[in-house]
Design an enzyme around this catalytic site. Structure first.
Site, PDB file in Angstrom:
ATOM      1  NE  ARG A 109    -140.052 -47.814 -31.949  1.00 29.95           N
ATOM      2  CZ  ARG A 109    -140.584 -47.154 -33.102  1.00 29.95           C
ATOM      3  NH1 ARG A 109    -141.825 -46.438 -32.962  1.00 29.95           N
ATOM      4  NH2 ARG A 109    -139.972 -47.044 -34.278  1.00 29.95           N
ATOM      5  NE  ARG A 145    -150.852 -42.754 -36.438  1.00 30.00           N
ATOM      6  CZ  ARG A 145    -150.490 -41.738 -37.250  1.00 30.00           C
ATOM      7  NH1 ARG A 145    -150.224 -40.602 -36.915  1.00 30.00           N
ATOM      8  NH2 ARG A 145    -150.502 -41.970 -38.552  1.00 30.00           N
ATOM      9  CG  ASP A 195    -148.059 -50.585 -39.374  1.00 34.37           C
ATOM     10  OD1 ASP A 195    -148.016 -50.611 -40.520  1.00 34.37           O
ATOM     11  OD2 ASP A 195    -147.769 -49.403 -38.757  1.00 34.37           O
ATOM     12  CE1 TYR A 240    -146.997 -46.013 -46.311  1.00 30.95           C
ATOM     13  CE2 TYR A 240    -149.475 -46.802 -46.333  1.00 30.95           C
ATOM     14  CZ  TYR A 240    -148.601 -45.964 -45.900  1.00 30.95           C
ATOM     15  OH  TYR A 240    -148.714 -44.510 -45.168  1.00 30.95           O
ATOM     16  NE  ARG A 255    -144.119 -41.911 -33.264  1.00 29.26           N
ATOM     17  CZ  ARG A 255    -143.563 -41.256 -34.223  1.00 29.26           C
ATOM     18  NH1 ARG A 255    -142.468 -40.848 -34.406  1.00 29.26           N
ATOM     19  NH2 ARG A 255    -144.636 -40.787 -35.051  1.00 29.26           N
TER      20      ARG A 255
END
Length: 359
Positions: A41, A28, A78, A155, A32
């Site tokens: 973003r 990552r 992702d 998921y 963020r």
């Protein structure tokens, strides 16, 4: 393909060849914690549009390389783009994470799942890979990635993030044959997806088995590891001058390091619950090791970060075969200067462990 790279440390270590310093990249690393990522973003409007716009995916992939002397770029995307391309309707809501509009809950649902064409349904990812490779211009290698079949299945069946995994574990114990059919489709999709990333320019591959650690040892072997081994065996990895290396990472998989290495992967990723020296002794020369600083260390002061880096390097010891990384992804609240302190410490403090190697 290493000859055209100005910095090929990562690829050399994945092949357990000598290097001058230990290579480092961060899971990552585009994310963020960087203000420039948050700005990109915001321009995109939402996370999915950021992933699905190759120019923006390229921009955020390269952002950490402009700040830190990292030894690799990793494609910004992702793991859930693959099930989204199967028609499950992926969305992300702030603070809640991913959600599928149409989760897989029956054998009929499984039977309807297609194997996406990476150059059609996932063309935006391949276009991003091609653009990133061009923009990198040989600076560092580009890592492509996918989620493991088991992690994707969690998921797809749960429909969102989960704490107890009741739906997918219920399927595992009650209808194991149905789960194997789902994993078969997911495996075919992952192999096609990773092959396409290699063809588009990815120079190393990583498979994230985020939820393998929630399984019992027999269930891990049957429902996760067996499919990871299939991926390693069936990828078309001779597309370039040298075999494209594969990193397998099972979070919480410290009990199974030998079995993961036995798949034939080039590197085993380890989280922070594993001692690097112990991992090296257990794996031996079968694979390189990637990891494993606790991401929470980056909340500490730079001098403390430096101490923890020094300890991790000492735990692994001298010689090649170590890719320095976090034990999982960098957290959103981390100060970018702390990430810089980590990367600089790895390069500086690892030199004695590679003495005699000139670049």
């Amino acid at each position: 393909m290493t000859t055209s790279l100005r910095n090929d440390r990562l690829l050399r270590v994945l092949r357990r060849q000598p290097v001058d310093v230990t290579p480092v990249w961060l899971m990552r690393q585009a994310g963020r914690y960087l203000p420039e990522y948050r700005a990109a973003r915001a321009r995109a409007g939402n996370f999915m549009r950021l992933c699905q716009t190759p120019e923006l995916a390229c921009e955020v992939t390269l952002q950490p390389l402009a700040r830190f002397p990292l030894d690799a770029a990793i494609l910004f995307s992702d793991i859930l783009t693959v099930p989204d391309a199967m028609g499950l309707g992926l969305s992300f809501s702030e603070g809640e994470g991913p959600r599928f509009a149409r989760p897989v809950r029956s054998i009929a649902d499984i039977e309807r799942l297609p194997v996406p064409d990476p150059e059609v349904e996932l063309r935006y990812v391949m276009d991003a890979v091609r653009l990133i490779r061009r923009e990198l211009n040989g600076q560092v290698p580009l890592i492509g990635f996918a989620g493991s079949p088991w992690t994707l299945a969690t998921y797809m069946v749960e429909g969102a993030s989960s704490k107890d995994f009741a739906q997918v574990k219920g399927l595992l114990y009650d209808q194991p044959g149905a789960l194997h059919r789902l994993l078969e489709v997911a495996t075919q999709a992952v192999i096609a997806y990773l092959n396409a990333q290699m063809a588009a320019g990815a120079q190393a591959l990583m498979v994230f088995d985020t939820w393998g650690g929630i399984l019992t040892p027999p269930a891990y072997q049957e429902f996760s590891l067996a499919y990871l081994a299939r991926i390693v065996a069936e990828l078309t990895r001779e597309t370039h001058d040298e075999r494209t290396p594969v990193i397998l990472f099972t979070k919480g998989g410290g009990a199974w390091l030998e079995a993961i290495a036995a798949t034939g992967c080039e590197a085993v990723g380890v989280d922070w619950t594993v001692d690097l020296g112990d991992a090296r002794r257990r794996i031996g020369n079968r694979a390189a090791i990637q990891g494993n600083l606790d991401p929470a260390v980056l909340y500490a002061a730079p001098d403390r970060i430096r101490q923890q880096v020094a300890q991790a390097l000492a735990d692994f010891g001298p010689g090649p075969g170590h890719v320095f990384n976090l034990g999982h992804g960098i957290q959103p609240g981390v100060d970018p200067e702390h990430a810089l302190a980590l990367v600089e410490a790895v390069h500086e403090l690892s030199k004695p462990y590679h003495s005699g190697v000139e670049r």
